[in-house]
Enzyme design. Structure first.
Site, PDB file in Angstrom:
ATOM      1  N   LYS A  70       0.743  -1.244   0.141  1.00 19.05           N
ATOM      2  CA  LYS A  70       0.072   0.135  -0.232  1.00 19.05           C
ATOM      3  C   LYS A  70       0.733   1.049  -0.078  1.00 19.05           C
ATOM      4  O   LYS A  70       1.834   1.459   0.674  1.00 19.05           O
ATOM      5  CB  LYS A  70      -0.990  -0.045   1.133  1.00 19.05           C
ATOM      6  N   SER A 139      -9.356   2.057   2.923  1.00 19.14           N
ATOM      7  CA  SER A 139      -8.507   2.863   2.210  1.00 19.14           C
ATOM      8  C   SER A 139      -7.398   1.926   1.172  1.00 19.14           C
ATOM      9  O   SER A 139      -6.721   2.016   0.280  1.00 19.14           O
ATOM     10  CB  SER A 139      -7.541   3.856   2.530  1.00 19.14           C
ATOM     11  N   SER A 163     -10.049  -0.250   6.901  1.00 15.82           N
ATOM     12  CA  SER A 163      -9.592  -0.042   5.786  1.00 15.82           C
ATOM     13  C   SER A 163      -8.478  -1.232   5.201  1.00 15.82           C
ATOM     14  O   SER A 163      -8.089  -1.623   3.880  1.00 15.82           O
ATOM     15  CB  SER A 163      -8.430   0.913   5.776  1.00 15.82           C
TER      16      SER A 163
END
Length: 412
Positions: A70, A139, A163
């Site tokens: 990420k 996210s 997330s």
């Protein structure tokens, strides 16, 4: 490719050929990875180095396994954008311990996966592989979608509220958020440091467990056979769930064949959500207190509004919200022990992935558990010919090994 048995892996150079071909074929639509013009050359060089390491004649546990990272986590040799338009040099920093641990285990970093801006709510361009008109969640959107699309079998994500758990559910993969702090949080662009947790998204429970054992501090495999756990269902927390998703949840609970206790935690979901919002906005504003005055014009409107909200929260209000969360932890810990609950169970999200890419969905099903800092896991529970759903399982702090062991039994 999956995260196979220890020491087992394909030829790294062959992995790179296949990986880059898949990314070239699928990612123009799905947009799970951030652009990297020299991806093949970088990965080919890393694969050659891995294949000919003189210091490791044996094959390490993740030998040749491609992983996504990420884009709020620093990776040596790759810029960090955190889903924003800020100059990448401003966000630079040393490689995250989590990334170093994966690389030492033989993993190849396939690239940075797309994140909502600063791991908050302004979505990136990633699409859900099951239906490109729908959000993959966030996210950790790129990490979940990359695993779901078969681009990589494993990816790192982060969770402040929901997330990892929510995008795993929307994309039909396994998501694991360990006990707060068990994976060292260094090398991360923070959102709200008192809640931020690095987690993993994987194609199966075995892969998530393999990664957790490498990433988490003090990992101790479960010895012997565990007794069947008692499940707790927090009834009031289910109110926001779509009826169709709730019906699937109840069906899955029945199929597990375990003792289920339906309970009403003290306080209320709304009070926890309100306290968490105060904490996250206050901490977000402090994280960006130097960057926002310099680059505020480059922030997305949603992120800028959240930071300005945080700037208005007083220290006293923040302290009061933290006290509320402390009471929440104390009360739910006591209820868990008194009622003999081993694992709490809820739907992982309020329903299937919403249409459109304007929102990453509602984190409400994960918020109370993120506030606890307890380990949580998403197991896919997709009905035939339907969009993915997920079962969220939560264990008390530092029971990560037991949670993954039970989940592995149920997933087989």
């Amino acid at each position: 490719m999956d995260v196979g048995p220890e020491g087992e892996g394909a030829d790294p150079e062959g992995v790179v050929e296949e990986l880059c071909a898949r990314i070239d074929r699928l990612d123009p639509l799905l947009r799970t990875f951030t652009p990297e013009p020299g991806r093949y050359a970088r990965l080919a060089a890393e694969a050659r180095t891995l294949a000919h390491r003189p210091d490791r004649p044996d094959r390490p546990p993740l030998y040749g396994v491609p992983v996504g990272v990420k884009d709020v986590l620093h990776v040596d040799g790759l810029p960090t954008h955190a889903g924003s338009a800020l100059p990448p040099g401003v966000l630079a920093g040393p490689e995250a311990t989590a990334v170093r641990r994966l690389r030492r285990a033989g993993a190849l970093v396939a690239g940075k996966t797309v994140t909502a801006e600063f791991a908050l709510g302004a979505p990136g361009p990633t699409r859900n592989p099951h239906d490109p008109t729908r959000t993959p969640g966030g996210s950790s959107s790129g990490s979940a979608a990359a695993v779901a699309a078969g681009l990589v079998p494993l990816a790192l994500g982060t969770q402040t509220l929901g997330s990892v758990i929510r995008p795993a559910a929307y994309c039909g993969v396994v998501g694991f958020r360990p006990t707060y702090g068990r994976i060292p949080p260094d090398g991360m662009i923070a959102c709200a440091p008192s809640l931020d947790t690095i987690g993993v998204l994987a194609s199966g429970v075995a892969g998530a467990a393999r990664a957790a054992a490498l990433l988490c501090d003090g990992w101790t495999p479960v010895a012997g056979e565990l007794p069947a756990p008692v499940l707790g269902v927090p009834e009031p927390y289910l109110a926001p769930v779509d009826p169709a998703a709730l019906a699937v949840f109840e069906t899955v609970l029945g199929e597990l064949g375990l003792t289920v206790r339906r309970l009403t935690p003290a306080g209320g979901l709304e009070a926890v959500v309100e306290a968490v919002e105060v904490v996250t906005r206050y901490e977000l504003a402090r994280v960006h207190e130097e960057l926002f005055p310099r680059f505020g014009r480059l922030y997305r409107p949603e992120t800028a509004a959240a930071i300005r909200h945080g700037q208005e929260i007083t220290t006293a209000e923040y302290a009061a919200a933290q006290r509320d969360l402390t009471r929440h932890r104390r009360d739910l810990t006591a209820l868990t022990a008194t009622e003999g609950i081993d694992v709490w169970a809820t739907p992982a999200a309020t329903g299937a992935a919403p249409s459109g890419l304007e929102s990453t969905g509602d984190p409400v099903m994960s918020t109370p558990w993120s506030a606890l800092g307890w380990p949580a896991l998403t197991l896919p529970t997709t009905p035939p010919d339907a969009l993915p759903l997920g079962l969220q399982l939560i264990a008390p702090a530092h029971h990560d090994e037991r949670l993954l062991t039970w989940a592995g039994d149920w997933a087989t």
